[in-house]
Design a protein around this motif. Structure first.
Motif, short mmCIF file in Angstrom:
data_model
loop_
_atom_site.label_atom_id
_atom_site.label_comp_id
_atom_site.label_asym_id
_atom_site.label_seq_id
_atom_site.Cartn_x
_atom_site.Cartn_y
_atom_site.Cartn_z
N LEU A 260 0.97 -1.24 0.03
CA LEU A 260 0.12 -0.07 -0.06
C LEU A 260 0.96 1.42 -0.05
N SER A 261 2.07 1.24 0.85
CA SER A 261 2.89 2.59 0.84
C SER A 261 3.44 2.70 -0.61
N LEU A 262 3.83 1.54 -1.14
CA LEU A 262 4.49 1.42 -2.54
C LEU A 262 3.51 2.24 -3.59
N SER A 263 1.99 1.43 -3.38
CA SER A 263 1.10 2.07 -4.28
C SER A 263 0.90 3.87 -4.30
N ASN A 264 0.92 4.17 -2.75
CA ASN A 264 0.85 5.63 -2.67
C ASN A 264 1.94 6.39 -3.17
N LEU A 265 3.05 5.66 -3.13
CA LEU A 265 4.40 6.34 -3.57
C LEU A 265 4.13 6.82 -5.17
N LEU A 266 3.98 5.70 -5.66
CA LEU A 266 3.94 5.59 -7.04
C LEU A 266 2.74 6.43 -7.50
N GLU A 267 1.76 6.48 -6.87
CA GLU A 267 0.59 7.56 -7.43
C GLU A 267 1.00 8.82 -7.23
N ILE A 268 2.07 9.33 -6.16
CA ILE A 268 2.44 10.69 -6.29
C ILE A 268 3.52 10.83 -7.25
N ILE A 269 4.29 10.00 -7.74
CA ILE A 269 5.42 10.07 -8.89
C ILE A 269 4.62 10.23 -10.15
N TYR A 270 3.62 9.19 -10.34
CA TYR A 270 2.87 9.29 -11.55
C TYR A 270 1.84 10.34 -11.75
N SER A 271 1.35 10.82 -10.65
CA SER A 271 0.76 12.18 -10.93
C SER A 271 1.35 13.34 -11.06
N GLY A 272 2.54 13.39 -11.08
CA GLY A 272 3.52 14.69 -11.27
C GLY A 272 3.78 15.39 -10.06
N ASN A 273 3.60 14.67 -9.05
CA ASN A 273 3.69 15.47 -7.48
C ASN A 273 4.93 14.92 -6.70
N PHE A 274 6.00 14.27 -7.51
CA PHE A 274 7.03 13.81 -6.60
C PHE A 274 7.84 14.99 -6.22
N HIS A 275 7.86 16.07 -7.05
CA HIS A 275 8.71 17.36 -6.23
C HIS A 275 8.14 17.61 -4.83
N LYS A 276 7.03 17.06 -4.47
CA LYS A 276 6.65 17.63 -3.12
C LYS A 276 7.32 16.81 -2.11
N LEU A 277 7.83 15.45 -2.62
CA LEU A 277 8.68 14.84 -1.52
C LEU A 277 10.17 15.14 -1.71
N GLN A 278 10.58 15.72 -2.83
CA GLN A 278 11.94 16.38 -2.97
C GLN A 278 12.03 17.53 -2.24
N THR A 279 11.14 18.36 -1.81
CA THR A 279 11.33 19.61 -1.56
C THR A 279 11.90 19.64 -0.17
#
Length: 160
Positions: free
Chosen positions: A133-152
């Motif tokens: 489930l955590s993997l799925s949530n992370l991939l959803e963030i990445i694929y939705s173009g929001n990975f920058h929020k985790l990089q910030t």
């Protein structure tokens, strides 16, 4: 807030290591950002920065070569166990990982280790579900173009 003591716990191979040389560069109730050098020398990887997302099931790291050349982002699926009395976090690696390369290519790795860990009774079915489930949530963030929020958090520390 005093800096917590961090431990990295791995399931395969089984180990729990005090991250005594990691430097906490920033912390609040949501994240801890650290700077570190590799525990065991590797061909390319020399040092990096990690952001522990304390309310999420992931840790996001920025990996560098010795000459400060950026390699890639490495995302660990983890769970946190905090002991308030000792002010310690044991960060357990739940095996599945995601690599995000500079060109945007995304690679999911170590899913097979989840199967091995379950088969060898190193993890419970609930832990397997939590990891997926955590993997799925992370991939959803990445694929939705929001990975920058985790990089910030890391980028803010590096720019200050």
């Amino acid at each position: 807030m005093p800096a917590p003591i961090l431990y990295r716990k791995r399931i395969i191979p089984e180990e729990c290591i005090l991250l005594k040389d990691d430097k906490i560069l920033y912390q609040d109730e949501q994240v801890i950002v650290t700077g570190w050098q590799t525990l065991k020398p590797k061909k390319d990887l020399h040092h990096g920065y990690s952001c522990y997302f304390l309310k999420e099931g992931c840790k996001v790291s920025k990996f560098y070569k010795e000459d400060d050349t950026f390699l890639f982002w490495y995302c660990d699926i983890v769970e946190y166990d905090y002991d308030a009395a000792a002010n310690t976090y044991v960060v357990t690696d739940l095996l599945a990982d995601v690599i995000v390369y500079p060109d945007g290519f995304v690679k999911v790795v170590d899913i097979d280790e989840l199967v091995t860990a379950l088969n060898e009774k190193l993890i419970s079915e609930d832990t397997l579900k939590k990891s997926l489930l955590s993997l799925s949530n992370l991939l959803e963030i990445i694929y939705s173009g929001n990975f920058h929020k985790l990089q910030t958090p890391i980028e803010q520390v590096l720019s200050s």
